[in-house]
Scaffold this motif. Structure first.
Motif, mmCIF file in Angstrom:
data_model
loop_
_atom_site.group_PDB
_atom_site.id
_atom_site.type_symbol
_atom_site.label_atom_id
_atom_site.label_comp_id
_atom_site.label_asym_id
_atom_site.label_seq_id
_atom_site.Cartn_x
_atom_site.Cartn_y
_atom_site.Cartn_z
ATOM 1 N N SER A 42 12.584 -3.390 -16.624
ATOM 2 C CA SER A 42 11.463 -3.920 -15.847
ATOM 3 C C SER A 42 11.536 -5.444 -15.767
ATOM 4 O O SER A 42 11.366 -6.030 -14.696
ATOM 5 C CB SER A 42 10.135 -3.484 -16.476
ATOM 6 O OG SER A 42 9.045 -4.054 -15.785
ATOM 7 N N LEU A 99 11.557 5.143 -11.724
ATOM 8 C CA LEU A 99 10.411 6.049 -11.722
ATOM 9 C C LEU A 99 10.781 7.458 -11.285
ATOM 10 O O LEU A 99 9.912 8.329 -11.196
ATOM 11 C CB LEU A 99 9.324 5.495 -10.776
ATOM 12 C CG LEU A 99 8.802 4.100 -11.104
ATOM 13 C CD1 LEU A 99 7.951 3.569 -9.974
ATOM 14 C CD2 LEU A 99 8.042 4.114 -12.413
ATOM 15 N N VAL A 118 3.936 2.701 -18.042
ATOM 16 C CA VAL A 118 4.750 2.112 -16.989
ATOM 17 C C VAL A 118 4.769 0.600 -17.198
ATOM 18 O O VAL A 118 3.727 -0.056 -17.201
ATOM 19 C CB VAL A 118 4.206 2.463 -15.587
ATOM 20 C CG1 VAL A 118 5.097 1.876 -14.507
ATOM 21 C CG2 VAL A 118 4.097 3.983 -15.427
ATOM 22 N N VAL A 170 9.403 -2.080 -12.261
ATOM 23 C CA VAL A 170 8.441 -1.024 -12.568
ATOM 24 C C VAL A 170 9.212 0.162 -13.147
ATOM 25 O O VAL A 170 9.965 0.819 -12.434
ATOM 26 C CB VAL A 170 7.657 -0.594 -11.301
ATOM 27 C CG1 VAL A 170 6.584 0.422 -11.664
ATOM 28 C CG2 VAL A 170 7.038 -1.792 -10.589
ATOM 29 N N CYS A 171 9.040 0.405 -14.447
ATOM 30 C CA CYS A 171 9.781 1.467 -15.136
ATOM 31 C C CYS A 171 8.821 2.298 -15.984
ATOM 32 O O CYS A 171 8.068 1.747 -16.781
ATOM 33 C CB CYS A 171 10.865 0.876 -16.024
ATOM 34 S SG CYS A 171 12.085 -0.109 -15.140
ATOM 35 N N GLY A 172 8.870 3.613 -15.812
ATOM 36 C CA GLY A 172 7.967 4.511 -16.525
ATOM 37 C C GLY A 172 8.616 5.163 -17.727
ATOM 38 O O GLY A 172 9.751 5.633 -17.657
ATOM 39 N N LYS A 228 3.159 9.575 -10.142
ATOM 40 C CA LYS A 228 3.615 8.485 -9.269
ATOM 41 C C LYS A 228 2.537 8.107 -8.258
ATOM 42 O O LYS A 228 2.352 6.931 -7.957
ATOM 43 C CB LYS A 228 4.912 8.868 -8.548
ATOM 44 C CG LYS A 228 6.115 8.882 -9.481
ATOM 45 C CD LYS A 228 7.426 8.881 -8.743
ATOM 46 C CE LYS A 228 7.834 10.232 -8.293
ATOM 47 N NZ LYS A 228 9.221 10.278 -7.781
ATOM 48 N N TRP A 236 2.251 8.470 -19.251
ATOM 49 C CA TRP A 236 3.343 7.539 -18.957
ATOM 50 C C TRP A 236 2.883 6.141 -19.278
ATOM 51 O O TRP A 236 1.753 5.763 -18.964
ATOM 52 C CB TRP A 236 3.719 7.600 -17.467
ATOM 53 C CG TRP A 236 4.215 8.933 -17.035
ATOM 54 C CD1 TRP A 236 3.480 9.945 -16.465
ATOM 55 C CD2 TRP A 236 5.548 9.432 -17.153
ATOM 56 N NE1 TRP A 236 4.278 11.034 -16.232
ATOM 57 C CE2 TRP A 236 5.556 10.746 -16.630
ATOM 58 C CE3 TRP A 236 6.737 8.901 -17.640
ATOM 59 C CZ2 TRP A 236 6.703 11.533 -16.582
ATOM 60 C CZ3 TRP A 236 7.884 9.677 -17.582
ATOM 61 C CH2 TRP A 236 7.856 10.975 -17.073
ATOM 62 N N LEU A 259 -0.022 6.011 -10.023
ATOM 63 C CA LEU A 259 0.515 4.664 -10.221
ATOM 64 C C LEU A 259 0.443 3.865 -8.929
ATOM 65 O O LEU A 259 -0.007 2.717 -8.933
ATOM 66 C CB LEU A 259 1.952 4.734 -10.732
ATOM 67 C CG LEU A 259 2.664 3.389 -10.873
ATOM 68 C CD1 LEU A 259 1.962 2.491 -11.885
ATOM 69 C CD2 LEU A 259 4.126 3.605 -11.251
ATOM 70 N N HIS A 302 13.387 0.583 -20.958
ATOM 71 C CA HIS A 302 12.581 0.463 -19.745
ATOM 72 C C HIS A 302 11.865 -0.884 -19.661
ATOM 73 O O HIS A 302 11.709 -1.433 -18.571
ATOM 74 C CB HIS A 302 11.606 1.628 -19.636
ATOM 75 C CG HIS A 302 12.276 2.918 -19.275
ATOM 76 N ND1 HIS A 302 11.665 4.137 -19.389
ATOM 77 C CD2 HIS A 302 13.522 3.173 -18.794
ATOM 78 C CE1 HIS A 302 12.501 5.093 -18.995
ATOM 79 N NE2 HIS A 302 13.630 4.518 -18.637
#
Length: 171
Positions: A128, A135, A84, A100-102, A143, A82, A146, A124
């Motif tokens: 973000s 997520l 992120v 916060v975008c994966g 996750k 990922w 992260l 994303h």
């Protein structure tokens, strides 16, 4: 020189920089700034997460020496990673993780190919920058990696972050 000394954290996480549109009125005013964004690579295969600024230009450690393909079917045995996109902002309480975008990427080194949806990554990154948390599509193990990374990197920033982020990432 002793090799037993702990390695100093030299993580290049972009925290906050000066606003390039602070009133000077010159070139670039009104342009989107990526200065407060950092790409965090989550590698569930090796149980690690790290900042890799090369991802800003599709040149991260995991993207090097592979051909990026837009069709997931062409990389059936790709390992999941990922990227992120983490945006940091500052409030009256101090800096916090705002957006916060994966984004998924699958890499198969044996055939030197990787799957990555460029439109997804661009979307994303944009979300973000706008302070969104996306997520839900990530697996729980990724996750957790992260969350541990964000807390370990700067616990104060984690504590200042939104309830939404803390609820999306596992305890």
């Amino acid at each position: 020189m002793s090799e037993d000394k702990p390695k100093k954290n030299t993580n290049p996480f972009t925290i906050l920089k000066d606003d390039s549109t602070d009133g000077h009125g010159g070139y670039g005013v009104g342009a989107i700034s990526l200065e407060n964004m950092s790409p965090v690579i989550v590698d569930p295969n090796e149980d690690r997460a790290f900042v890799d600024m090369g991802a800003m230009h599709a040149r991260s450690e995991i993207e090097r020496r592979v051909k990026i393909l837009p069709n997931k079917d062409e990389v059936p045995n790709g390992k999941l990673y990922w990227i992120v996109w983490v945006t940091v902002e500052k409030s009256e309480n101090g800096p916090f993780y705002a957006g916060v975008c994966g984004s998924e990427i699958r890499v198969d080194r044996s055939i030197k190919r990787a799957y990555k949806s460029m439109p997804e990554h661009v979307t994303h990154m944009d979300k973000s920058l706008k302070g969104k948390i996306m997520l839900e599509h990530m697996d729980d193990h990724s996750k957790k990696l992260l969350k541990d990374f964000l807390v370990d990197f700067n616990e104060e920033m984690w504590n200042n972050s939104s309830r939404e982020l803390k609820e999306v990432l596992p305890k």
